[in-house]
Structures are given as C-alpha cells and as structure tokens.
Motif scaffolding. Structure first.
Motif, PDB file in Angstrom:
ATOM      1  N   SER A  55       0.830  -1.202   0.000  1.00 42.03           N
ATOM      2  CA  SER A  55       0.000   0.000   0.000  1.00 42.03           C
ATOM      3  C   SER A  55       0.870   1.259   0.000  1.00 42.03           C
ATOM      4  N   GLU A  56       1.883   1.275   0.875  1.00 47.99           N
ATOM      5  CA  GLU A  56       2.756   2.447   0.940  1.00 47.99           C
ATOM      6  C   GLU A  56       3.589   2.586  -0.327  1.00 47.99           C
ATOM      7  N   TRP A  57       3.985   1.467  -0.917  1.00 46.16           N
ATOM      8  CA  TRP A  57       4.710   1.493  -2.190  1.00 46.16           C
ATOM      9  C   TRP A  57       3.839   2.147  -3.270  1.00 46.16           C
ATOM     10  N   SER A  58       2.568   1.758  -3.311  1.00 44.31           N
ATOM     11  CA  SER A  58       1.653   2.337  -4.304  1.00 44.31           C
ATOM     12  C   SER A  58       1.445   3.827  -4.066  1.00 44.31           C
ATOM     13  N   LYS A  59       1.314   4.208  -2.816  1.00 40.92           N
ATOM     14  CA  LYS A  59       1.137   5.631  -2.495  1.00 40.92           C
ATOM     15  C   LYS A  59       2.328   6.445  -2.978  1.00 40.92           C
ATOM     16  N   PHE A  60       3.524   5.922  -2.722  1.00 43.39           N
ATOM     17  CA  PHE A  60       4.717   6.680  -3.069  1.00 43.39           C
ATOM     18  C   PHE A  60       4.816   6.913  -4.574  1.00 43.39           C
ATOM     19  N   TRP A  61       4.646   5.860  -5.357  1.00 49.24           N
ATOM     20  CA  TRP A  61       4.860   5.977  -6.796  1.00 49.24           C
ATOM     21  C   TRP A  61       3.668   6.555  -7.543  1.00 49.24           C
ATOM     22  N   SER A  88       6.604  12.646  -6.064  1.00 56.16           N
ATOM     23  CA  SER A  88       7.562  11.704  -5.470  1.00 56.16           C
ATOM     24  C   SER A  88       8.695  11.398  -6.432  1.00 56.16           C
ATOM     25  N   TRP A  89       8.352  10.915  -7.608  1.00 57.52           N
ATOM     26  CA  TRP A  89       9.426  10.523  -8.511  1.00 57.52           C
ATOM     27  C   TRP A  89      10.113  11.725  -9.145  1.00 57.52           C
ATOM     28  N   ILE A  90       9.395  12.848  -9.272  1.00 56.05           N
ATOM     29  CA  ILE A  90      10.033  14.047  -9.813  1.00 56.05           C
ATOM     30  C   ILE A  90      11.079  14.579  -8.830  1.00 56.05           C
ATOM     31  N   THR A  91      10.710  14.691  -7.544  1.00 55.36           N
ATOM     32  CA  THR A  91      11.645  15.193  -6.540  1.00 55.36           C
ATOM     33  C   THR A  91      12.826  14.259  -6.365  1.00 55.36           C
ATOM     34  N   LEU A  92      12.560  12.957  -6.363  1.00 56.64           N
ATOM     35  CA  LEU A  92      13.640  11.983  -6.226  1.00 56.64           C
ATOM     36  C   LEU A  92      14.583  12.054  -7.429  1.00 56.64           C
ATOM     37  N   ALA A  93      14.019  12.184  -8.622  1.00 61.38           N
ATOM     38  CA  ALA A  93      14.850  12.290  -9.826  1.00 61.38           C
ATOM     39  C   ALA A  93      15.696  13.551  -9.805  1.00 61.38           C
ATOM     40  N   LEU A  94      15.119  14.653  -9.348  1.00 63.41           N
ATOM     41  CA  LEU A  94      15.869  15.909  -9.272  1.00 63.41           C
ATOM     42  C   LEU A  94      17.009  15.795  -8.259  1.00 63.41           C
ATOM     43  N   SER A  95      16.750  15.146  -7.131  1.00 64.83           N
ATOM     44  CA  SER A  95      17.785  14.988  -6.109  1.00 64.83           C
ATOM     45  C   SER A  95      18.964  14.198  -6.640  1.00 64.83           C
ATOM     46  N   VAL A  96      18.672  13.111  -7.351  1.00 65.17           N
ATOM     47  CA  VAL A  96      19.739  12.287  -7.913  1.00 65.17           C
ATOM     48  C   VAL A  96      20.475  13.035  -9.017  1.00 65.17           C
ATOM     49  N   THR A  97      19.731  13.784  -9.819  1.00 63.48           N
ATOM     50  CA  THR A  97      20.358  14.566 -10.887  1.00 63.48           C
ATOM     51  C   THR A  97      21.299  15.613 -10.312  1.00 63.48           C
ATOM     52  N   VAL A  98      20.861  16.284  -9.259  1.00 60.96           N
ATOM     53  CA  VAL A  98      21.714  17.281  -8.610  1.00 60.96           C
ATOM     54  C   VAL A  98      22.985  16.634  -8.087  1.00 60.96           C
ATOM     55  N   GLY A 124      16.894  17.521  -0.751  1.00 62.73           N
ATOM     56  CA  GLY A 124      15.804  17.052  -1.593  1.00 62.73           C
ATOM     57  C   GLY A 124      15.209  15.753  -1.096  1.00 62.73           C
ATOM     58  N   VAL A 125      16.063  14.811  -0.744  1.00 65.49           N
ATOM     59  CA  VAL A 125      15.592  13.503  -0.265  1.00 65.49           C
ATOM     60  C   VAL A 125      14.861  13.649   1.072  1.00 65.49           C
ATOM     61  N   GLY A 126      15.416  14.472   1.965  1.00 66.52           N
ATOM     62  CA  GLY A 126      14.784  14.661   3.266  1.00 66.52           C
ATOM     63  C   GLY A 126      13.440  15.348   3.172  1.00 66.52           C
ATOM     64  N   VAL A 127      13.351  16.375   2.329  1.00 67.34           N
ATOM     65  CA  VAL A 127      12.082  17.086   2.150  1.00 67.34           C
ATOM     66  C   VAL A 127      11.028  16.155   1.570  1.00 67.34           C
ATOM     67  N   LEU A 128      11.429  15.299   0.623  1.00 66.19           N
ATOM     68  CA  LEU A 128      10.469  14.348   0.060  1.00 66.19           C
ATOM     69  C   LEU A 128       9.967  13.383   1.132  1.00 66.19           C
ATOM     70  N   GLY A 129      10.856  12.994   2.045  1.00 66.29           N
ATOM     71  CA  GLY A 129      10.425  12.136   3.143  1.00 66.29           C
ATOM     72  C   GLY A 129       9.379  12.813   4.021  1.00 66.29           C
ATOM     73  N   VAL A 130       9.591  14.100   4.308  1.00 69.41           N
ATOM     74  CA  VAL A 130       8.606  14.852   5.080  1.00 69.41           C
ATOM     75  C   VAL A 130       7.266  14.897   4.341  1.00 69.41           C
ATOM     76  N   LEU A 131       7.312  15.175   3.051  1.00 67.26           N
ATOM     77  CA  LEU A 131       6.088  15.244   2.257  1.00 67.26           C
ATOM     78  C   LEU A 131       5.366  13.905   2.225  1.00 67.26           C
ATOM     79  N   PHE A 132       6.128  12.820   2.174  1.00 70.04           N
ATOM     80  CA  PHE A 132       5.533  11.489   2.081  1.00 70.04           C
ATOM     81  C   PHE A 132       4.690  11.155   3.297  1.00 70.04           C
ATOM     82  N   SER A 133       5.117  11.629   4.476  1.00 68.22           N
ATOM     83  CA  SER A 133       4.352  11.326   5.698  1.00 68.22           C
ATOM     84  C   SER A 133       3.412  12.454   6.095  1.00 68.22           C
ATOM     85  N   ALA A 134       3.933  13.676   6.183  1.00 69.18           N
ATOM     86  CA  ALA A 134       3.097  14.798   6.630  1.00 69.18           C
ATOM     87  C   ALA A 134       2.037  15.164   5.596  1.00 69.18           C
TER      88      ALA A 134
END
Length: 256
Positions: free
Chosen positions: A9-15, A20-30, A72-82
């Motif tokens: 369920s959480e996997w589905s929510k994330f993707w 989610s994937w835009i912020t994660l992609a930007l973090s890795v690109t940076v 970027g990764v930390g902020v996405l984590g906050v967004l994922f839960s909050a």
C-alpha cells in the motif's frame, strides 16, 4: 491486513504521486551533475577552492552535491508522511490499518530502501562521470581502489537514512512546514551554531550531527573531527530510531 499488504500500500502511495518521482529524480540529478561539474572544474595547478583533501581525491569531488541531495531527499520524506495529514488521507489509512504502527514502519522502510538504492546509483554516476575528466589528475581514483566502493555506498546509505528521518519528522510534527524547517535547520544551521559553543562541547557534539555523521560514512580516511564510518552509521541510525519512536508514540496516543 498483513505487513506485506501494508508495504504494498505504501509502495503504491509513493509511486502514484507525481511529486515523489520528480523530486527523487531531481535529487539524484543534482548529486550526479554537481559531482561531475566539480570534477571537471578541478585544476591541479592551483588546487582551486573546490579541491577536496588529497585523501578523498576524486570521491570527495564526486560527492560535492551530497548536501543538496540530502535536502531534496529529506524534504520528500517529510512530504511522504506529513502530506497525508494535510490532505486528511491519514484517516482512511488508519481506518484500513487500525494498529497504526505498521503504517509508520512501512512508510519509512519503503522510502528508505528506494532513496538508498537510487541515490547510491547517483553517487556512482557522479564518480564515473567525474573520472572522465580526472584521468590524468593526481587525485584520480578507480572504482577498484580501496575504500571507494564503501564511500559511494555510504553516500547512498546516508541519503537513505536522511530520507527515513524526514518521514519520521513529518509523522512526528504532522506539518509539512514544520518538518521541512526541522530537517533543514538540523542539517544546515545547527552545525554552524555548534561552532559557537565552547570547544570541548563543540568537539563532542558536532561529530554526532547528521551531516557530520554522513561525512564520516563517505570519507575515505578518518580525519580529526569525524567519527569512524561505523560510529557515523550508528549516530545516523540513532537519529532515525529516536525520531521514529517519538512519532510512533504520538501516532498511538493521539488522534490523527
């Protein structure tokens, strides 16, 4: 509702959320782009202001963007839960999983694993791209050199734990703004404030901060002011564990 189904369920929510994937992609690109640019800008004649300690060599340059990626990764984590609290979706989630705690553990695990794997790949890409411009430099290193795989994997582990910490902060504070402020303040502002403390206190406190513990994981050689890689990992795990425990306590004792 089994643990595996909560994870799915959480996997589905994330993707399923575009951010989610835009912020994660930007973090890795940076992470990859800044590392590659820092390596390309290195000039052995002057050393440049961006030259890392010689012991870290090409790895230090490749991981120049780690701080920005951590944000970027930390902020996405906050967004994922909050984010679930801001939209009210958390009520539906807890109605489906009345025990509550499996939601927090699953959310943290899903994001932690994803962030670790993806950012470790970004660190490897930064190192490989940087190596193209550092072939003949005195600081050049190869992937087979001692400590290099550990440092690159350490970058992924550090960023994955920062992501899990972001999830824990978001669940604890239940506020996107509050979680982001706490995360960025601890990563960027607190280390500077710690330097204002008496030397004996600063020397004992600073190495335990998340950003410094992350440096210990990615450093090729131990240096003054840094923990060993194992101690740095323990410090990071401690930050995540304590925050998750506090978030779990609030989740079980207060209404969503």
């Amino acid at each position: 509702m089994t643990a595996l189904r909560v994870l799915r369920s959480e996997w589905s929510k994330f993707w399923s959320v575009r951010s989610s994937w835009i912020t994660l992609a930007l973090s890795v690109t940076v992470l990859a782009v800044i590392g590659a640019l820092a390596s390309a800008a290195y000039t052995p004649d002057t050393g440049g202001g961006n030259a890392p300690p010689l012991a870290d060599g090409a790895v230090g340059l490749a991981l120049t963007g780690t701080t920005f990626a951590a944000l970027g990764v930390g902020v996405l984590g906050v967004l994922f839960s909050a984010g679930e609290y801001s939209t009210g979706m958390i009520r539906s989630t807890l109605a489906a999983v009345p025990k509550r705690l499996p939601v927090l553990w699953s959310k943290s695990l899903v994001y932690g694993v994803v962030a670790t794997v993806v950012t470790a790949a970004g660190a490897l890409a930064a190192f490989q791209l940087g190596g193209l411009t550092l072939k003949d430099a005195d600081i050049a290193l190869s992937l087979g050199d001692e400590g290099v795989p550990r440092a690159l994997a350490g970058a992924g582990i550090y960023l994955g734990l920062v992501g899990m910490w972001g999830v824990a902060l978001g669940a604890l504070l239940r506020s996107i703004a509050g979680g982001i402020a706490a995360l960025t303040g601890t990563l960027l502002i607190v280390p500077g404030l710690a330097s204002l403390l008496p030397d004996s206190v600063a020397d004992a406190l600073t190495p335990l901060l998340p950003s410094k513990a992350g440096e210990a994981l990615t450093a090729l050689e131990h240096s003054a002011g840094l923990l060993s890689p194992d101690a740095g990992l323990a410090a990071l795990v401690g930050w995540v564990a304590v925050t998750l425990a506090a978030a779990g306590l609030r989740l079980t004792r207060t209404d969503a």
